[in-house]
Design a protein around this motif. Structure first.
Motif, PDB file in Angstrom:
ATOM      1  N   TRP A 179       0.721  -1.499  -0.277  1.00 44.40           N
ATOM      2  CA  TRP A 179       0.316   0.371  -0.259  1.00 44.40           C
ATOM      3  C   TRP A 179       0.770   1.194  -0.167  1.00 44.40           C
ATOM      4  N   LEU A 180       1.841   1.308   0.627  1.00 45.42           N
ATOM      5  CA  LEU A 180       2.441   2.515   0.580  1.00 45.42           C
ATOM      6  C   LEU A 180       3.336   3.078  -0.230  1.00 45.42           C
ATOM      7  N   ALA A 181       4.046   1.964  -1.128  1.00 43.95           N
ATOM      8  CA  ALA A 181       4.577   1.736  -2.601  1.00 43.95           C
ATOM      9  C   ALA A 181       3.876   2.443  -3.061  1.00 43.95           C
ATOM     10  N   GLU A 182       2.649   1.393  -3.519  1.00 49.78           N
ATOM     11  CA  GLU A 182       1.457   2.207  -4.382  1.00 49.78           C
ATOM     12  C   GLU A 182       1.461   3.928  -3.791  1.00 49.78           C
ATOM     13  N   LEU A 183       0.981   4.560  -2.867  1.00 50.35           N
ATOM     14  CA  LEU A 183       0.773   5.665  -2.529  1.00 50.35           C
ATOM     15  C   LEU A 183       2.253   6.669  -3.090  1.00 50.35           C
ATOM     16  N   PHE A 184       3.411   6.432  -2.407  1.00 54.11           N
ATOM     17  CA  PHE A 184       4.950   6.708  -2.831  1.00 54.11           C
ATOM     18  C   PHE A 184       4.227   7.540  -4.587  1.00 54.11           C
ATOM     19  N   SER A 185       4.538   5.504  -5.356  1.00 61.00           N
ATOM     20  CA  SER A 185       5.019   6.227  -6.025  1.00 61.00           C
ATOM     21  C   SER A 185       3.861   6.081  -7.229  1.00 61.00           C
TER      22      SER A 185
END
Length: 467
Positions: free
Chosen positions: A177-183
């Protein structure tokens, strides 16, 4: 620093681990669910951070290789002795001012970034934000809530819950989830914070594909600023912020030079020193030539093709002593202020007209050098010393605040002046201003976007988000 803040939204010099973003969101959601008051919410958050810190410290000791690209947990040095003794007393460590000084633990270091990312709310209360994915974070960190009320965590418990380690987000749902949010896939425009962040992340991801990166800031800076591949690669050329970062890297060289020169001047003050004596020490470290002749002898800042040349890293220049090196780099920066254009110039001088013409800025320095061109370089150095001393006093007074305990005015400065005398109460340190790339790389590694293999940075299992 204003440009850095704009180009790396959501990351600061003190945001070190990806998993804390998710953990703080989880506690915000739990505090809202339980309708906790401020004191109870603070206690829950501190206990949760101690749980993650203890599990991570134990895992770091047992499986160091899994943490190669990831920073150690916060309060590692405080928690480690307890872990080694085989029992972590959660309540004792989570007490105010034990593992962390602030009442909210390490959340203050992350909260601004988490609010920007909308993981937590902008309100004064602790609550989850609109981009927080409760299901994904509970799937990865639910075990934390099962341990916060335990009295102690023994070695077996720490080992059994190793998935809660800061490295666990590399392949966990909260990390995804965080990877999607950051990228932010699809947000490639630099008109939004998400688009700016994505361009920066894509640039870093592309650089680690094109060249060997061992030390993030050092290697990426030199590659982006000077390497011909960085100019010719279609992917990097298609990212507007690559050129802006190039300008910022070049400006950072000037910032580093100012810091080095100021530290050298301050540390040259011995007891009560006259302004004239201090300025003479600077002058004595320089050759007896005109300012223009000195400028003409500096390395070229442009290649034959008109691109930035690595003048700041010229071997002969690097071999010179601090005052001479610092002044040389500053003059190179002044030259670049009139050579750079477009996005490179924007990164180099920023977008604020007042900052562009600010005292000591490259454009200001270039104009002053015109005035001093046919005059002795040593006299220019004496004049510049006075400018720096006066500026330091103005900045210190601007930051002065009354001490609430005794009412006296506190002036934050190491250098004090009395008429024509100067003295210092401590030494000054130097160093480059942080571009936040090291922190960013560690956070990206924590969510599986980047990785490090045998000290070389690569794309991680979720690196395809940036390709």
């Amino acid at each position: 620093m204003n440009v850095v803040d704009r180009l790396v939204p959501g990351v600061t010099t003190v945001t070190l681990n990806a998993r804390y973003y998710a953990l703080h969101g989880l506690i915000a959601a739990e505090a809202r669910k339980r309708n906790l008051g401020i004191t109870a919410a603070q206690d829950l958050l501190r206990r949760a951070e101690v749980v993650v810190g203890a599990v991570s410290t134990q895992h770091y000791q047992r499986h160091h290789a899994a943490h190669e690209a990831i920073s150690r947990p916060h309060a590692y040095d405080v928690i480690l002795p307890k872990v080694r003794k085989g029992g972590v007393d959660i309540g004792a460590l989570a007490a105010p001012k034990v593992y962390a000084q602030p009442n909210w633990g390490f959340w203050p270091a992350y909260r601004g970034s988490e609010m920007l990312l909308r993981i937590v709310t902008r309100a004064n209360e602790i609550a989850p934000g609109e981009r927080f994915d409760h299901a994904a974070v509970r799937a990865g960190l639910d075990g934390v809530l099962g341990l916060v009320n335990e009295r102690t965590l023994d070695t077996d418990t720490l080992d059994t819950n190793a998935e809660l380690c800061v490295c666990g987000s590399v392949d966990s749902p909260d990390g995804a989830w965080l990877a999607e949010l950051f990228s932010s896939p699809g947000a490639d425009s630099n008109a939004t914070r998400a688009g700016v962040r994505r361009q920066t992340l894509r640039m870093i991801a592309r650089v680690v594909q094109l060249t060997e990166v061992r030390r993030v800031t050092r290697d990426i800076s030199r590659f982006v600023a000077y390497d011909p591949v960085a100019f010719d690669d279609d992917v990097l050329a298609g990212i507007d912020l690559t050129a802006e970062w190039r300008g910022l890297v070049l400006r950072n060289a000037s910032t580093t030079a100012w810091r080095g020169l100021w530290a050298w001047l301050v540390n040259s003050i011995e007891g009560l020193t006259t302004r004239a004596d201090l300025s003479d020490r600077f002058a004595a470290a320089l050759p007896s030539v005109t300012t223009k002749n000195f400028q003409d002898g500096l390395p070229s800042t442009l290649t034959d093709t008109g691109r930035p040349a690595p003048a700041e890293h010229d071997p002969d220049l690097a071999a010179t002593a601090t005052p001479l090196w610092s002044l040389s780099v500053l003059l190179l920066g002044a030259r670049r202020a009139r050579e750079l254009t477009g996005h490179e110039l924007h990164g180099f001088q920023g977008h604020d007209p007042e900052d562009i013409l600010e005292e000591l800025a490259p454009t200001w320095l270039a104009d002053r050098l015109d005035d001093w061109a046919d005059r002795p370089l040593r006299d220019f150095a004496r004049w510049l010393t006075m400018i720096m001393i006066d500026r330091s006093q103005r900045l210190a007074l601007a930051k002065a605040r009354p001490d609430p305990k005794n009412g006296t005015l506190k002036i934050p400065t190491r250098v004090h002046t009395r008429d024509e005398l100067v003295f210092r109460d401590s030494t000054e340190t130097a160093g480059a201003a942080a571009l936040r790339w090291d922190q960013l790389a560690g956070i990206l590694a924590g969510m599986g976007v980047l990785a490090r293999d045998e000290d070389v940075w690569t794309l991680g299992p979720r690196g395809d988000l940036l390709v």
